[in-house]
Design a protein around this motif. Structure first.
Motif, mmCIF file in Angstrom:
data_model
loop_
_atom_site.group_PDB
_atom_site.id
_atom_site.type_symbol
_atom_site.label_atom_id
_atom_site.label_comp_id
_atom_site.label_asym_id
_atom_site.label_seq_id
_atom_site.Cartn_x
_atom_site.Cartn_y
_atom_site.Cartn_z
ATOM 1 N N GLY A 1 42.631 40.484 41.127
ATOM 2 C CA GLY A 1 42.189 38.973 40.977
ATOM 3 C C GLY A 1 40.690 38.552 41.239
ATOM 4 O O GLY A 1 40.471 37.660 41.029
ATOM 5 N N ILE A 2 40.219 39.729 41.618
ATOM 6 C CA ILE A 2 38.631 39.431 41.750
ATOM 7 C C ILE A 2 37.700 40.294 40.682
ATOM 8 O O ILE A 2 36.823 39.454 40.287
ATOM 9 N N THR A 3 37.974 41.393 40.338
ATOM 10 C CA THR A 3 37.242 42.115 39.231
ATOM 11 C C THR A 3 38.159 42.992 38.711
ATOM 12 O O THR A 3 39.157 43.749 39.132
ATOM 13 N N ASP A 4 37.697 43.190 37.401
ATOM 14 C CA ASP A 4 38.428 44.289 36.554
ATOM 15 C C ASP A 4 37.809 45.788 36.486
ATOM 16 O O ASP A 4 38.257 46.442 35.843
ATOM 17 N N ARG A 5 36.631 45.848 37.382
ATOM 18 C CA ARG A 5 35.750 46.896 37.416
ATOM 19 C C ARG A 5 36.415 48.058 38.255
ATOM 20 O O ARG A 5 35.869 49.179 38.286
ATOM 21 N N PHE A 6 37.299 47.831 39.061
ATOM 22 C CA PHE A 6 38.025 48.610 39.986
ATOM 23 C C PHE A 6 39.314 48.441 39.911
ATOM 24 O O PHE A 6 40.098 47.594 39.583
ATOM 25 N N LYS A 7 40.305 49.452 40.123
ATOM 26 C CA LYS A 7 41.601 49.714 40.445
ATOM 27 C C LYS A 7 42.034 50.397 41.460
ATOM 28 O O LYS A 7 41.312 51.556 41.937
ATOM 29 N N PRO A 8 43.017 49.989 42.101
ATOM 30 C CA PRO A 8 43.681 50.969 43.463
ATOM 31 C C PRO A 8 43.931 52.411 43.134
ATOM 32 O O PRO A 8 44.304 52.467 41.999
ATOM 33 N N GLY B 1 43.495 50.987 50.411
ATOM 34 C CA GLY B 1 42.132 50.877 50.575
ATOM 35 C C GLY B 1 41.216 51.658 49.749
ATOM 36 O O GLY B 1 39.855 51.388 50.147
ATOM 37 N N LEU B 2 41.589 52.773 48.999
ATOM 38 C CA LEU B 2 40.632 53.263 48.125
ATOM 39 C C LEU B 2 40.923 52.758 46.544
ATOM 40 O O LEU B 2 41.946 52.407 46.147
ATOM 41 N N TYR B 3 39.523 52.489 45.964
ATOM 42 C CA TYR B 3 39.666 52.170 44.618
ATOM 43 C C TYR B 3 38.767 53.109 43.567
ATOM 44 O O TYR B 3 37.622 53.636 44.184
ATOM 45 N N VAL B 4 38.992 53.155 42.369
ATOM 46 C CA VAL B 4 38.247 53.955 41.545
ATOM 47 C C VAL B 4 38.026 53.056 40.257
ATOM 48 O O VAL B 4 38.706 51.710 40.091
ATOM 49 N N LEU B 5 37.034 53.624 39.315
ATOM 50 C CA LEU B 5 36.871 52.737 37.911
ATOM 51 C C LEU B 5 38.003 53.167 37.096
ATOM 52 O O LEU B 5 38.633 54.023 37.213
ATOM 53 N N PRO B 6 38.380 52.145 36.404
ATOM 54 C CA PRO B 6 39.437 52.308 35.413
ATOM 55 C C PRO B 6 39.233 52.898 34.459
ATOM 56 O O PRO B 6 37.985 53.514 33.947
ATOM 57 N N ASP C 1 34.015 58.773 38.115
ATOM 58 C CA ASP C 1 34.958 59.131 38.995
ATOM 59 C C ASP C 1 34.601 58.924 40.505
ATOM 60 O O ASP C 1 35.267 59.445 41.368
ATOM 61 N N GLY C 2 33.677 57.973 40.827
ATOM 62 C CA GLY C 2 33.327 57.583 42.060
ATOM 63 C C GLY C 2 34.675 56.945 42.734
ATOM 64 O O GLY C 2 35.611 56.425 42.045
ATOM 65 N N VAL C 3 34.375 56.765 44.089
ATOM 66 C CA VAL C 3 35.480 56.180 44.937
ATOM 67 C C VAL C 3 34.823 55.134 45.870
ATOM 68 O O VAL C 3 33.811 55.327 46.653
ATOM 69 N N LEU C 4 35.533 53.774 45.757
ATOM 70 C CA LEU C 4 35.183 52.709 46.705
ATOM 71 C C LEU C 4 36.142 52.487 47.786
ATOM 72 O O LEU C 4 37.186 52.256 47.446
ATOM 73 N N TYR C 5 35.611 52.482 49.009
ATOM 74 C CA TYR C 5 36.353 51.988 49.911
ATOM 75 C C TYR C 5 36.287 50.550 50.637
ATOM 76 O O TYR C 5 35.072 50.148 50.643
ATOM 77 N N LEU C 6 37.448 49.903 50.747
ATOM 78 C CA LEU C 6 37.342 48.351 51.092
ATOM 79 C C LEU C 6 38.059 48.576 52.569
ATOM 80 O O LEU C 6 38.892 49.260 52.741
#
Length: 269
Positions: free
Chosen positions: A251-258, A264-269, A238-243
């Motif tokens: 188009g870069i990875t399927d390890r994250f989704k918006p 600008g926030l992304y989570v694990l699918p 349930d972690g959160v990634l900021y880009l």
């Protein structure tokens, strides 16, 4: 600069930092590397290139790499990510981590520490709600100079005027000469260490929130994929990634989704 020297520096920089330079950036390379050449008592970039080839001196390679990295940051940069943290991310973590009362936050490629300290000041403002919680903020950067500046928490008048509310300047900083230093209370909330995003990230441990903003724009697509997938391994489900605003995982990875409804926030699918 000779073509073969430009290519050599570009290859070295990509291997060491992920930075991709196109031929139209030759002027940038030249302007940033001349001070390095002078520091090493070399008169020209030709001499610098020859020395790199001959000596493979790690300190010299480090100076070249650090000279080319972009150390652009400001307090509460772009503001919206911090609003999202306060209104969306933190409340969710306080609920999901209520039992262990512990949150780890990573400011990757932290430059001179303003992002990490912005979070520290925000969390300090929320100290009543966070009473009894262990909040760890870790800032990492490729540049040893930036890490040392972050640890010192000393900023110029120009730096504190960029994005920092006057109320926080008065509350959390002390003026020393023509500089401003953060209070020990805020400085002790964040730790900083030198770290390369292209290396094994596992020693850093797991993070509930990762800020990796305006970093991927300097990488080619394979390097972006490598870094994002490595970051994903350091996050709970349930972690959160900021880009950054100009960055995406699509188009870069399927390890994250918006994250739905949160730019600008992304989570694990």
């Amino acid at each position: 600069m000779k073509v073969e020297d430009f290519d050599m520096f570009c290859t070295m920089l990509k291997q060491r930092s992920g930075l991709v330079l196109t031929k139209d950036k030759a002027y940038l390379l030249e302007s940033r590397l001349m001070p390095v050449a002078r520091k090493w008592n070399l008169k020209t970039l030709d001499e610098l290139a020859a020395t790199v080839r001959a000596r493979k001196d790690e300190n010299l390679l480090k100076d070249i790499t650090e000279a080319m990295t972009t150390n652009e940051s400001s307090f509460f940069r772009d503001q919206k990510p911090f609003d999202q943290f306060k209104q969306v991310v933190l409340p969710a973590l306080l609920e999901s981590r209520a039992t262990k009362k512990s949150i780890r936050i990573w400011s990757a490629a932290c430059s001179s520490g303003q992002e990490a300290y912005s979070l520290a000041m925000m969390l300090s403002e929320d100290s009543v709600r966070l009473n009894g919680w262990r909040i760890e903020i870790v800032g990492t950067d490729l540049s040893s100079e930036m890490v040392e500046k972050s640890r010192a928490g000393i900023y110029t008048q120009f730096e504190v005027q960029r994005g920092l509310p006057i109320t926080m300047l008065v509350k959390y900083f002390k003026q020393t000469g023509d500089k401003w230093q953060l209070s020990p209370q805020i400085r002790q909330m964040a730790t900083f260490r030198e770290y390369n995003l292209l290396t094994d990230l596992s020693p850093l441990g797991q993070f509930d929130v990762v800020f990796c903003r305006n970093v991927l724009i300097y990488f080619d697509q394979p390097t972006k994929t490598k870094v994002l997938e490595a970051i994903a391994k350091q996050m709970p489900s349930d972690g959160v990634l900021y880009l950054g605003g100009a960055e995406t995982v699509l188009g870069i990875t399927d390890r994250f989704k918006p994250m739905e409804g949160q730019r600008g926030l992304y989570v694990l699918p």
